[in-house]
Scaffold this motif. Structure first.
Motif, PDB file in Angstrom:
ATOM      1  N   LYS A 138       0.978  -1.309  -0.034  1.00 40.65           N
ATOM      2  CA  LYS A 138       0.005   0.293   0.137  1.00 40.65           C
ATOM      3  C   LYS A 138       0.847   1.217  -0.167  1.00 40.65           C
ATOM      4  O   LYS A 138       0.650   2.077  -0.551  1.00 40.65           O
ATOM      5  CB  LYS A 138      -0.872   0.016   1.156  1.00 40.65           C
ATOM      6  CG  LYS A 138      -1.942   1.232   1.086  1.00 40.65           C
ATOM      7  CD  LYS A 138      -2.715   1.036   2.519  1.00 40.65           C
ATOM      8  CE  LYS A 138      -3.825   2.147   2.825  1.00 40.65           C
ATOM      9  NZ  LYS A 138      -4.583   2.046   3.771  1.00 40.65           N
ATOM     10  N   LYS A 139       1.784   1.439   0.695  1.00 34.75           N
ATOM     11  CA  LYS A 139       2.949   2.446   1.104  1.00 34.75           C
ATOM     12  C   LYS A 139       3.500   2.461  -0.598  1.00 34.75           C
ATOM     13  O   LYS A 139       3.474   3.875  -0.922  1.00 34.75           O
ATOM     14  CB  LYS A 139       4.040   2.092   2.213  1.00 34.75           C
ATOM     15  CG  LYS A 139       4.665   3.338   2.097  1.00 34.75           C
ATOM     16  CD  LYS A 139       5.778   3.179   3.384  1.00 34.75           C
ATOM     17  CE  LYS A 139       6.632   4.335   3.465  1.00 34.75           C
ATOM     18  NZ  LYS A 139       7.827   4.208   3.739  1.00 34.75           N
ATOM     19  N   ALA A 140       4.090   1.503  -1.105  1.00 30.32           N
ATOM     20  CA  ALA A 140       4.826   1.794  -2.186  1.00 30.32           C
ATOM     21  C   ALA A 140       3.829   2.133  -3.515  1.00 30.32           C
ATOM     22  O   ALA A 140       4.466   2.985  -4.125  1.00 30.32           O
ATOM     23  CB  ALA A 140       5.278   0.216  -2.786  1.00 30.32           C
ATOM     24  N   LEU A 141       2.588   1.612  -3.467  1.00 28.17           N
ATOM     25  CA  LEU A 141       1.493   2.183  -4.466  1.00 28.17           C
ATOM     26  C   LEU A 141       1.315   3.590  -4.427  1.00 28.17           C
ATOM     27  O   LEU A 141       1.455   4.398  -5.281  1.00 28.17           O
ATOM     28  CB  LEU A 141       0.472   1.380  -4.527  1.00 28.17           C
ATOM     29  CG  LEU A 141       0.542  -0.242  -5.132  1.00 28.17           C
ATOM     30  CD1 LEU A 141      -0.672  -0.872  -4.820  1.00 28.17           C
ATOM     31  CD2 LEU A 141       0.622   0.101  -6.608  1.00 28.17           C
ATOM     32  N   ALA A 142       1.149   4.200  -3.089  1.00 26.39           N
ATOM     33  CA  ALA A 142       0.854   5.415  -2.859  1.00 26.39           C
ATOM     34  C   ALA A 142       2.061   6.375  -3.410  1.00 26.39           C
ATOM     35  O   ALA A 142       1.675   7.503  -3.617  1.00 26.39           O
ATOM     36  CB  ALA A 142       0.655   5.630  -1.417  1.00 26.39           C
ATOM     37  N   GLU A 143       3.277   5.983  -3.476  1.00 24.54           N
ATOM     38  CA  GLU A 143       4.373   6.600  -3.923  1.00 24.54           C
ATOM     39  C   GLU A 143       4.321   6.539  -5.510  1.00 24.54           C
ATOM     40  O   GLU A 143       5.352   7.261  -5.922  1.00 24.54           O
ATOM     41  CB  GLU A 143       5.753   6.076  -3.354  1.00 24.54           C
ATOM     42  CG  GLU A 143       5.547   6.252  -1.945  1.00 24.54           C
ATOM     43  CD  GLU A 143       6.896   5.496  -1.311  1.00 24.54           C
ATOM     44  OE1 GLU A 143       7.414   4.954  -1.730  1.00 24.54           O
ATOM     45  OE2 GLU A 143       6.939   5.729  -0.079  1.00 24.54           O
ATOM     46  N   MET A 144       3.626   5.642  -6.185  1.00 26.62           N
ATOM     47  CA  MET A 144       3.759   5.438  -7.466  1.00 26.62           C
ATOM     48  C   MET A 144       2.669   6.577  -8.415  1.00 26.62           C
ATOM     49  O   MET A 144       1.735   6.921  -7.565  1.00 26.62           O
ATOM     50  CB  MET A 144       3.690   4.105  -7.882  1.00 26.62           C
ATOM     51  CG  MET A 144       4.692   3.193  -7.393  1.00 26.62           C
ATOM     52  SD  MET A 144       4.458   1.359  -7.300  1.00 26.62           S
ATOM     53  CE  MET A 144       4.464   1.253  -9.229  1.00 26.62           C
ATOM     54  N   SER A 145       2.799   6.594  -9.525  1.00 24.94           N
ATOM     55  CA  SER A 145       1.754   7.362 -10.323  1.00 24.94           C
ATOM     56  C   SER A 145       0.628   6.177 -10.883  1.00 24.94           C
ATOM     57  O   SER A 145       1.028   5.179 -11.172  1.00 24.94           O
ATOM     58  CB  SER A 145       2.506   7.815 -11.660  1.00 24.94           C
ATOM     59  OG  SER A 145       3.606   8.954 -11.195  1.00 24.94           O
ATOM     60  N   ALA A 146      -0.378   6.845 -11.325  1.00 32.09           N
ATOM     61  CA  ALA A 146      -1.441   6.055 -11.934  1.00 32.09           C
ATOM     62  C   ALA A 146      -1.077   5.160 -13.197  1.00 32.09           C
ATOM     63  O   ALA A 146      -0.231   5.726 -13.855  1.00 32.09           O
ATOM     64  CB  ALA A 146      -2.599   6.839 -12.305  1.00 32.09           C
ATOM     65  N   GLY A 147      -1.249   3.977 -13.298  1.00 32.95           N
ATOM     66  CA  GLY A 147      -0.705   3.191 -14.315  1.00 32.95           C
ATOM     67  C   GLY A 147       0.456   2.606 -14.343  1.00 32.95           C
ATOM     68  O   GLY A 147       0.739   1.570 -15.100  1.00 32.95           O
ATOM     69  N   GLU A 148       1.185   2.859 -13.307  1.00 31.56           N
ATOM     70  CA  GLU A 148       2.671   2.325 -12.963  1.00 31.56           C
ATOM     71  C   GLU A 148       2.230   0.855 -12.500  1.00 31.56           C
ATOM     72  O   GLU A 148       1.471   0.431 -11.749  1.00 31.56           O
ATOM     73  CB  GLU A 148       3.499   2.962 -12.321  1.00 31.56           C
ATOM     74  CG  GLU A 148       3.773   4.317 -12.933  1.00 31.56           C
ATOM     75  CD  GLU A 148       5.125   5.000 -12.128  1.00 31.56           C
ATOM     76  OE1 GLU A 148       6.064   5.415 -12.719  1.00 31.56           O
ATOM     77  OE2 GLU A 148       4.846   5.171 -10.965  1.00 31.56           O
ATOM     78  N   VAL A 149       3.244  -0.141 -12.736  1.00 34.63           N
ATOM     79  CA  VAL A 149       2.995  -1.480 -12.111  1.00 34.63           C
ATOM     80  C   VAL A 149       3.934  -1.767 -11.212  1.00 34.63           C
ATOM     81  O   VAL A 149       5.456  -1.696 -11.082  1.00 34.63           O
ATOM     82  CB  VAL A 149       3.334  -2.408 -13.488  1.00 34.63           C
ATOM     83  CG1 VAL A 149       3.254  -3.802 -12.902  1.00 34.63           C
ATOM     84  CG2 VAL A 149       2.023  -2.056 -14.559  1.00 34.63           C
ATOM     85  N   LEU A 150       3.739  -2.256  -9.964  1.00 37.21           N
ATOM     86  CA  LEU A 150       4.374  -2.565  -8.807  1.00 37.21           C
ATOM     87  C   LEU A 150       4.564  -4.312  -8.930  1.00 37.21           C
ATOM     88  O   LEU A 150       3.573  -5.083  -9.114  1.00 37.21           O
ATOM     89  CB  LEU A 150       3.852  -2.506  -7.750  1.00 37.21           C
ATOM     90  CG  LEU A 150       4.550  -2.848  -6.180  1.00 37.21           C
ATOM     91  CD1 LEU A 150       5.960  -2.146  -6.120  1.00 37.21           C
ATOM     92  CD2 LEU A 150       3.762  -2.341  -5.006  1.00 37.21           C
TER      93      LEU A 150
END
Length: 75
Positions: free
Chosen positions: A22-34
């Motif tokens: 959740k923390k990592a995704l919050a630091e990413m932009s829409a459409g990016e893949v984790l």
């Protein structure tokens, strides 16, 4: 599969893999893949539920022995 960021949560148990994701995704932009690497046996159900609840897309999940791999696209 192409990914923008990798998160290794191997050796961590619930709820830490989800919290760190959740923390990592919050630091990413829409459409990016984790790309997430986990070993918690409950991770499969946890990540499926997480994707449904947050609206992020679980692109794929694979299991290799006792290791799990997830690709999640940020909404």
């Amino acid at each position: 599969m192409h990914f923008d960021r990798e998160l290794d949560v191997k050796g961590l148990n619930c709820p830490l893999p989800i919290l760190r994701t959740k923390k990592a995704l919050a630091e990413m932009s829409a459409g990016e893949v984790l790309h997430v690497l986990a070993t918690d046996p409950g991770a499969v159900k946890d990540f499926e539920a997480f994707a449904r609840q947050t609206g992020n897309e679980l692109l794929s999940r694979t299991e290799t022995g006792k290791s799990f791999e997830f690709f999640i696209r940020r909404k």
